[in-house]
Design a protein around this motif. Sequence first.
Motif, mmCIF file in Angstrom:
data_model
loop_
_atom_site.group_PDB
_atom_site.id
_atom_site.type_symbol
_atom_site.label_atom_id
_atom_site.label_comp_id
_atom_site.label_asym_id
_atom_site.label_seq_id
_atom_site.Cartn_x
_atom_site.Cartn_y
_atom_site.Cartn_z
ATOM 1 N N ASN A 34 0.822 -1.198 0.000
ATOM 2 C CA ASN A 34 0.000 0.000 0.000
ATOM 3 C C ASN A 34 0.857 1.248 0.000
ATOM 4 O O ASN A 34 2.043 1.206 0.321
ATOM 5 N N LEU A 35 0.227 2.345 -0.387
ATOM 6 C CA LEU A 35 0.953 3.599 -0.480
ATOM 7 C C LEU A 35 0.032 4.677 0.077
ATOM 8 O O LEU A 35 -1.117 4.816 -0.354
ATOM 9 N N ASN A 36 0.542 5.418 1.038
ATOM 10 C CA ASN A 36 -0.260 6.459 1.707
ATOM 11 C C ASN A 36 -1.642 5.945 2.109
ATOM 12 O O ASN A 36 -2.640 6.618 1.953
ATOM 13 N N GLY A 37 -1.671 4.736 2.565
ATOM 14 C CA GLY A 37 -2.938 4.187 3.048
ATOM 15 C C GLY A 37 -3.848 3.672 1.961
ATOM 16 O O GLY A 37 -4.980 3.282 2.224
ATOM 17 N N VAL A 38 -3.385 3.687 0.708
ATOM 18 C CA VAL A 38 -4.228 3.185 -0.364
ATOM 19 C C VAL A 38 -3.704 1.830 -0.820
ATOM 20 O O VAL A 38 -2.503 1.653 -1.014
ATOM 21 N N ASN A 39 -4.613 0.889 -0.949
ATOM 22 C CA ASN A 39 -4.266 -0.475 -1.326
ATOM 23 C C ASN A 39 -3.477 -0.532 -2.641
ATOM 24 O O ASN A 39 -3.884 0.058 -3.638
ATOM 25 N N GLY A 40 -2.397 -1.248 -2.613
ATOM 26 C CA GLY A 40 -1.532 -1.352 -3.777
ATOM 27 C C GLY A 40 -2.180 -2.032 -4.963
ATOM 28 O O GLY A 40 -1.699 -1.926 -6.091
ATOM 29 N N ALA A 41 -3.286 -2.708 -4.723
ATOM 30 C CA ALA A 41 -3.952 -3.407 -5.828
ATOM 31 C C ALA A 41 -4.475 -2.442 -6.884
ATOM 32 O O ALA A 41 -4.738 -2.826 -8.013
ATOM 33 N N PHE A 42 -4.642 -1.183 -6.498
ATOM 34 C CA PHE A 42 -5.123 -0.195 -7.454
ATOM 35 C C PHE A 42 -4.019 0.288 -8.403
ATOM 36 O O PHE A 42 -4.282 1.021 -9.328
ATOM 37 N N PHE A 43 -2.780 -0.085 -8.106
ATOM 38 C CA PHE A 43 -1.661 0.435 -8.891
ATOM 39 C C PHE A 43 -1.054 -0.667 -9.747
ATOM 40 O O PHE A 43 -1.093 -1.835 -9.385
ATOM 41 N N THR A 44 -0.500 -0.245 -10.856
ATOM 42 C CA THR A 44 0.255 -1.225 -11.632
ATOM 43 C C THR A 44 1.722 -1.164 -11.215
ATOM 44 O O THR A 44 2.344 -2.170 -10.939
ATOM 45 N N ARG A 45 2.211 0.066 -11.137
ATOM 46 C CA ARG A 45 3.602 0.228 -10.730
ATOM 47 C C ARG A 45 3.787 1.570 -10.018
ATOM 48 O O ARG A 45 2.832 2.346 -9.903
ATOM 49 N N ILE A 46 4.974 1.807 -9.591
ATOM 50 C CA ILE A 46 5.285 3.065 -8.914
ATOM 51 C C ILE A 46 6.319 3.816 -9.745
ATOM 52 O O ILE A 46 7.273 3.221 -10.251
ATOM 53 N N PHE A 47 6.060 5.100 -9.903
ATOM 54 C CA PHE A 47 7.017 5.927 -10.633
ATOM 55 C C PHE A 47 7.792 6.736 -9.599
ATOM 56 O O PHE A 47 7.210 7.518 -8.839
ATOM 57 N N LYS A 48 9.097 6.530 -9.588
ATOM 58 C CA LYS A 48 9.936 7.232 -8.609
ATOM 59 C C LYS A 48 10.355 8.574 -9.184
ATOM 60 O O LYS A 48 11.114 8.660 -10.134
ATOM 61 N N MET A 49 9.802 9.635 -8.555
ATOM 62 C CA MET A 49 10.225 10.964 -8.983
ATOM 63 C C MET A 49 11.272 11.445 -7.993
ATOM 64 O O MET A 49 11.540 10.786 -6.994
ATOM 65 N N GLU A 50 11.799 12.618 -8.234
ATOM 66 C CA GLU A 50 12.888 13.080 -7.377
ATOM 67 C C GLU A 50 12.451 13.194 -5.923
ATOM 68 O O GLU A 50 13.123 12.738 -5.017
ATOM 69 N N GLU A 51 11.286 13.844 -5.735
ATOM 70 C CA GLU A 51 10.883 14.132 -4.367
ATOM 71 C C GLU A 51 9.799 13.189 -3.871
ATOM 72 O O GLU A 51 9.470 13.196 -2.699
ATOM 73 N N ASP A 52 9.209 12.477 -4.791
ATOM 74 C CA ASP A 52 7.949 11.816 -4.446
ATOM 75 C C ASP A 52 7.824 10.506 -5.199
ATOM 76 O O ASP A 52 8.553 10.241 -6.150
ATOM 77 N N LEU A 53 6.852 9.718 -4.763
ATOM 78 C CA LEU A 53 6.516 8.505 -5.492
ATOM 79 C C LEU A 53 5.123 8.688 -6.081
ATOM 80 O O LEU A 53 4.211 9.128 -5.382
ATOM 81 N N ALA A 54 4.963 8.349 -7.333
ATOM 82 C CA ALA A 54 3.618 8.436 -7.922
ATOM 83 C C ALA A 54 3.133 7.026 -8.231
ATOM 84 O O ALA A 54 3.847 6.233 -8.859
ATOM 85 N N ALA A 55 1.918 6.742 -7.771
ATOM 86 C CA ALA A 55 1.348 5.418 -8.029
ATOM 87 C C ALA A 55 0.649 5.453 -9.385
ATOM 88 O O ALA A 55 -0.232 6.274 -9.617
#
Lengths: 1104, 152
Positions: free
Chosen positions: B116-137
């Motif tokens: 999960n990411l920020n309290g949101v179930n990871g099943a909603f995401f395909t992958r994570i995009f690593k940005m400089e300051e942040d992660l985008a689901a």
Amino acid sequence: MAMLEDDEIILIFIEESKEHLDGIEADLLDIESMGADVDTDLVNRVFRAIHSIKGGAGFLGFEKIKELTHSMENLLNMIRSGSLIPTSGLISVLLEGADVLKNLIGNYQNSNEADLSSILKSLENVTLESLPAEEKKMVGEKVDIRLPDGSFFGSLPKLDLEQALKGGRKLYIVSYDMLNDIERRGKNPLRILSEIEQTGLLIETRMELPQVGGLEDFTTEFRMSLSVLLATVLEDDIIPNLLQVDRSKIFHVDLAGQLQQIADTKPGAAGPVPDTIPEKPVEPNFSGTEAEYSEDDLAVKFPMDYEADEFIETPVYEVPEPVSKPVQASKPVAAKKPAVVSKQLVPTVKEEQPRTVLDKQINIGAASSTIRVNVKVLDELMTLAGELVLTRNQLLQNVAKTETNQFEQAVQRLDLVTSELQEAVMATRMQPISNVFNKFQRVVRDLSEGLGKEVELHIEGKDVELDKTIIEAIGDPLVHLVRNAVDHGLETPDERVRRGKPRVGNLFLKASHEAGQVNIEINDDGAGIDPQKIKAKAQEQELVEPHLLNAMSEKEIIRLIFKPGFSTAKVVTDVSGRGVGMDVVQNNLSMLGGTIDINSTIGKGSTFLIKLPLTLAIIPCLIVEVEDNRYAIPQVNLVELVRIQADQVKKRIEIIDDAAVMRLRGELLPLIHLADALQMLKTYLNDHRKRKSSRRRNLFDRRSPVHNPEYQSAAGSPAEPGTNRRNEADDRRHDLDSAYNVVVVNAGDFTYGIVVDHLLDSEEIVVKPLGTHLREIKTYAGATILGDGKATLILDIMGISQALNLKNIKQKSKQFEISKETSANTDIRSLVLLRNAANEQFAVPLGFVSRIEKISRNDIVQTSGKQAIKYRGQNLILFSIEDVAKVGPREQVDWPFVLIFPYAGRDVGLVVSRIVDVVDIDLKIDEETFRQPGIMGSAIIEDQITLFLDPYEIVSVSMPEWTTRKLLEADKTKKKARKEQFTVLLVEDSTFFLNQVKNFTQAAGYEVITALNGVEGLQRLNDPELEIDIVLTDIEMPELDGVEMTRKIRKESKWSKLPVIALTSVAGTEAEERAYAAGIDEYLIKLDREKVLERVHYFVTNGR
Amino acid sequence: MNENESTGSVLELTIFKVDDLTAAIPTSFIREINRHMSITRVSNAPDNVRGILNLRGDIITVIDLRQVFGLTVTEINNDSRIIVVHYNREDIGLLVDKVLDIKLAAESEMEDSPANLNGVNGAFFTRIFKMEEDLAAILNIKDILNPEVILN
């Protein structure tokens, strides 16, 4: 013979075949009705239709279709030639054939697997029966025909060839080169075949696909050829030009199957016509110069030219650029063409030919006024027109705010154009209802034959047009209704005669326009629907609880046939009575946004009335608002709009079995509040357990704070304060906000009321589908965009009733609601006639009674010597006439009636055995002869002595304890009255009531001054001799009515403190509103003397 | 879908906020982004459905992404946007709190989604995009827009 994988051609063929078939049925029936007096044109038409199908089928490889059409064609040909007389049996076989054909075509992919043996056998039998002996021999004899190159063309029955040769025709076999004669000329094989159809009789086609050879074969030798065997009266010299095929490819065929090259009579014309021109094929006609053509050539060529001009289809000739000169040159010739045609054609062709040519041209003319358009294109046009409508609406709304004149004009123009465009586009989708109606001749014929009935079908309004979608969908429901009418409705001829009706039953099928809708009526003059039978059936099948069934009106009972699983046919016939039926009919119609209703009279017949919208794409809707949300209600569902005034809410809305209901002209309608209903549904859908049954009960209490102040605080609903705030901030509509706006809607088999906050506009809206996430929600039929651009939901009236599981109200007792609106201006003139003992007639002024209920005798309970029933959650004390008056005892009936009226602030009931009638009558009451307690007088009504009940007296005598208390109060009044002797002015035009009221007010110690109308009333008031303390006035009076009089009173400052009480026959009318508005202090029922005295006392002591 | 989208070396992503979560959708799915907030509420609709909207003559369903993720109802303010995606032959609006950026994500910058990411179930995401300051689901549009999912 190859099956071409050319979908488009197949589709065209299927489409055309269907069109041909559509006409066939009606034509066959016409042929049948004419009997021996054969109309050749008609037969020809059917023949041609079948024939065209045969041609296409043969070409496309639909063997079975070809086989069948071939057999039918033989039969038709014999009718045409007069060797067969179209008997009923023969036509039946042909109709059956048409049915099978229809199926084959509808399922063309599998048509070749179909088993046609039985129909073919029938056709053959009919054909054989009528053949002359020598021709019978020929049956079975086949002629083998081979093409010039030796390949096998086909083996054909000699009989067919024989028939084809009749009428001076000759047999030709023509080989087309698919590539050069057809494709390159921008034609297609079907086009070729139909060209041949117009020249002669097409007997057989054959498609040749050569062996696939090498690549070089493909480029040079590869020839797909289409060979056609035809019979025509045309001569050798005309044929090549007409068919545009080189004469080297045309051969005579004789009965032995021998081929012979056609004669080369005109060497000039036969010049070296290149049959293949690889790149730019040149039309043979233009290959030489004009001079080379004989007049004969021209003569026959012109009809073809003509045809080419008329059709907007692919050009028949592909004219290469370089040879444009001859084209121009031909123009002047074309100008004088008619003369040439008629002169040359007549001697050339024989017998029937001229007419055929003429027919052809007329047909062509007719054909050019229609054009085949892809439905997708129409849909798109429709959508665009819809968009335009919406944009127009938006503009119109905005223009109201701006003031530029020119802008306004432009918008007006746009408005007009848009409407016209919309209509025109809609018109493209419109089809006459005859498309559906026509098939009923056949349906009715077959049915009545099968059932041994004689039925004449009358069709009216064939030209009424409906959207294509609707036309296509109403077929089945209509068939069902028509079947029912013939099967159940109409009697057998013998039975009809026995009942004194003409042998032949009549069935009417009518269509008509009404207010943007189409009405379809199916009416028979048969036996009608017997409510008793329906009732019995409903009992047997336990469709309705027995006690409810008893309380149902006949019409309600008849409507039971729309219940799923209902069927009354005594015998389950092939035709109907299978228990699936009317409910499906109703559902189908409602899916189209339509409704159905029944009227039926035993012995006279039944009428089914269907209402349908003209189109599904743009529908007129009523826009309503609920809690700031707007919703659209389709006009077709609307029954009426009812506004219930704030102080009427309690009277007209009540809770029965946990559900709100509304009274409307004697009917109890389920009532829902839209906002709550939608919300409630949500609770219901989302969580069954959370839904509390008490919610609904409170629904209306909470919403009528005026009458239920106790709930206002108790409800604690957060919605309430918000609603009020909004109301204050909003516009003028809200000052009567506690009133209810009820939209009465029809949801198929019943009617219910929807309470909304506001009724807004009527608007033509374009239905748009909802997204996938919302499509499953039953309550919406779609969405639309309103003039301000906001998306708005369209309510699905049927869906809402289903989702809420709304039903017809379970009426514990049958309600005879008295229309207060009509009785408002009557006092003694409207009378309820009733019986108690079977032989005594009573009357009671309608105005005395607030309601009449039919109750079950078993519901009456005895409590402490009094009779009572449970009524609206309370005990209603019942009184009987014979308790007080010396009259016969009440006849014991299962379903007695109760007259309910107010007595000293409570409802009480008077039980009687039956209600005879409600009559409007003007009469004089004899107040002496039969006067006794409970009876105020008598009169002769409908030749019977009728006793006038005084229900109040009956109660006061029966319940002295109620009256004693009142008397004590009256005593007090008397004492005060003695002190001050108050004076009452009584204004009343009916002497009967004048006396009644005068008597009891005088008895209570008042001095009573009387006046017969408002003018007199004002005179009395102005009389300085009189000091009047209070005015009691009737409302409806001649000269000056009570309201106007009060208005005049209120204008004078000296009378500003004068109390005015209105006395009427009935409370709760529109007049009541007016009365209060005019300044009347209280509105009372005339003969509720306790209440009248109490209020008079209150006003004289306390002032207004 | 992401496999197809990322056949090139980079994937163009639209980055936005749903509550505290930084999320992304491949730009190729997106028809437009607007701030047209005249949404009509639809009673009886699933909670995730915010309402319907007139998008130039078509009615589109607007889905409240916060509700999809089981968070509170989105409050509409000046930053709120509706991202209109085209999926399964239908335009659907996604209500988001704020649109941040459009970025190109290289294959190397993406990794599998966590539980999960920020309290949101990871099943909603395909992958994570690593940005400089942040992660985008990167949202799994197919699941998110599946009516079955929305209805439950």
